[in-house]
Write an enzyme that holds these catalytic residues in place. Sequence first.
Site, PDB file in Angstrom:
ATOM      1  N   TYR A  28       0.895  -1.239  -0.154  1.00 32.10           N
ATOM      2  CA  TYR A  28      -0.135  -0.088   0.039  1.00 32.10           C
ATOM      3  C   TYR A  28       0.974   1.385  -0.182  1.00 32.10           C
ATOM      4  O   TYR A  28       1.679   1.615   1.031  1.00 32.10           O
ATOM      5  CB  TYR A  28      -0.777   0.030   1.357  1.00 32.10           C
ATOM      6  CG  TYR A  28      -1.961   0.965   1.454  1.00 32.10           C
ATOM      7  CD1 TYR A  28      -2.829   1.101   2.499  1.00 32.10           C
ATOM      8  CD2 TYR A  28      -2.041   2.053   0.562  1.00 32.10           C
ATOM      9  CE1 TYR A  28      -3.938   1.884   2.791  1.00 32.10           C
ATOM     10  CE2 TYR A  28      -2.950   3.169   0.781  1.00 32.10           C
ATOM     11  CZ  TYR A  28      -3.758   3.035   1.786  1.00 32.10           C
ATOM     12  OH  TYR A  28      -5.002   4.165   2.179  1.00 32.10           O
ATOM     13  N   LYS A  40      -1.470  -1.093  -4.049  1.00 30.45           N
ATOM     14  CA  LYS A  40      -2.410   0.055  -4.043  1.00 30.45           C
ATOM     15  C   LYS A  40      -1.575   1.178  -4.022  1.00 30.45           C
ATOM     16  O   LYS A  40      -0.908   1.713  -3.078  1.00 30.45           O
ATOM     17  CB  LYS A  40      -3.003  -0.191  -2.883  1.00 30.45           C
ATOM     18  CG  LYS A  40      -4.397   0.797  -2.526  1.00 30.45           C
ATOM     19  CD  LYS A  40      -4.950   0.555  -1.174  1.00 30.45           C
ATOM     20  CE  LYS A  40      -6.122   1.431  -1.018  1.00 30.45           C
ATOM     21  NZ  LYS A  40      -6.033   2.889  -0.274  1.00 30.45           N
ATOM     22  N   THR A  85      -1.654   5.149  -4.001  1.00 26.63           N
ATOM     23  CA  THR A  85      -2.425   6.155  -3.487  1.00 26.63           C
ATOM     24  C   THR A  85      -1.563   7.501  -3.510  1.00 26.63           C
ATOM     25  O   THR A  85      -1.115   7.738  -2.524  1.00 26.63           O
ATOM     26  CB  THR A  85      -3.105   6.100  -1.976  1.00 26.63           C
ATOM     27  OG1 THR A  85      -3.877   4.850  -2.079  1.00 26.63           O
ATOM     28  CG2 THR A  85      -3.922   7.238  -1.766  1.00 26.63           C
ATOM     29  N   GLU A 109      -9.825  10.789  -6.719  1.00 27.49           N
ATOM     30  CA  GLU A 109     -10.037  12.011  -7.756  1.00 27.49           C
ATOM     31  C   GLU A 109      -9.169  12.007  -8.897  1.00 27.49           C
ATOM     32  O   GLU A 109      -9.347  12.772  -9.964  1.00 27.49           O
ATOM     33  CB  GLU A 109      -9.557  13.108  -6.876  1.00 27.49           C
ATOM     34  CG  GLU A 109      -8.474  13.216  -5.974  1.00 27.49           C
ATOM     35  CD  GLU A 109      -8.789  12.774  -4.820  1.00 27.49           C
ATOM     36  OE1 GLU A 109      -8.164  13.292  -3.797  1.00 27.49           O
ATOM     37  OE2 GLU A 109      -9.200  11.622  -4.496  1.00 27.49           O
TER      38      GLU A 109
END
Length: 297
Positions: free
Chosen positions: A136, A164, A166, A191
Amino acid sequence: MNKKLTGIYAALFTPFDKDGRIMYDALQRHAEYLMNKGIEGFYVNGSTGEAFLMRPDERKKALEAVVEAVAGKVTVISHCGAIGTDISLELVKHSAMLPVDAISSVPPFYYGFKKEDIVGYYNDLANASDKPFIVYNIPKFSGVIITPEIMAELRKNPNIQGLKFTHNDFAALEAIRSSDPDLVIYNGFDEMCICGLALGCNGAIGSTYNIIAPLILKLRDCCDDNDFASARELQKKANAYIRLLTLNGKHFSIAKYIISKIEGIDYGFARKPFSPLGKDEIEAAEKVIEMLREDGM
Ligand code: MN9
């Protein structure tokens, strides 16, 4: 690539009552609601779940509740990250006894760990079960960047099968995607979902998908069809929601307010030290509810 690990997943919010106790029934009902809306999986006890404000026993119980509600119908990824390897390992071993599809963790954080510490942490966790492991990458909150070089090192471990992402460094995402076609990669900032999908992400995991899942599922389908003009319009609409949902950094509480109103369940509040919603955030939540009704979501 493990197809069970590709899709649009909601990073689940955890409902806390006014005394900070977890409402496990509400968590299960919300998971059922989202499955009926077409969500393809859940990321449990992550940043969005306020995992770092929960005790290990609470995280175990929350995961058990979601696994029971899901009953194998959609994908479940269990986030087990904590600062200390031992606490994370306790959570990994518990998750591995359940029918979860993958295990995940943020990098070790706070103490400025070096590359060898981070690689060692992930290998310890990934080797503690036979479940696929998802790294992550969330520099904004962890302060740690999982670079393409670190990801290449981690991929020497066959259990480490996903990332992941982000982060907003899409050049790094492209480098990882191009160099590692079998890695499952999820877009992590909602977004920017179209950006990640356009660069070859195999899905997306997001907090706002608790609220706008149908919209993001359509966006993904448009990207799959190379219809990026339509995908752009859907991302524009999603971002109108996301700006309201994340107002003043109170998105945990704003989302729980909306879930309570839309789904007819008491989804409670964010846990202290988060403060209660103010007038502006309640107005933003009510505006989202109005938009959802107008959009038929
Ligand atoms: O990783 C989420 N990240 C955090 C998932 O909440 C830290 C995202 O879904 C964001 O909540 C979302 C809104 O900024 O992109």
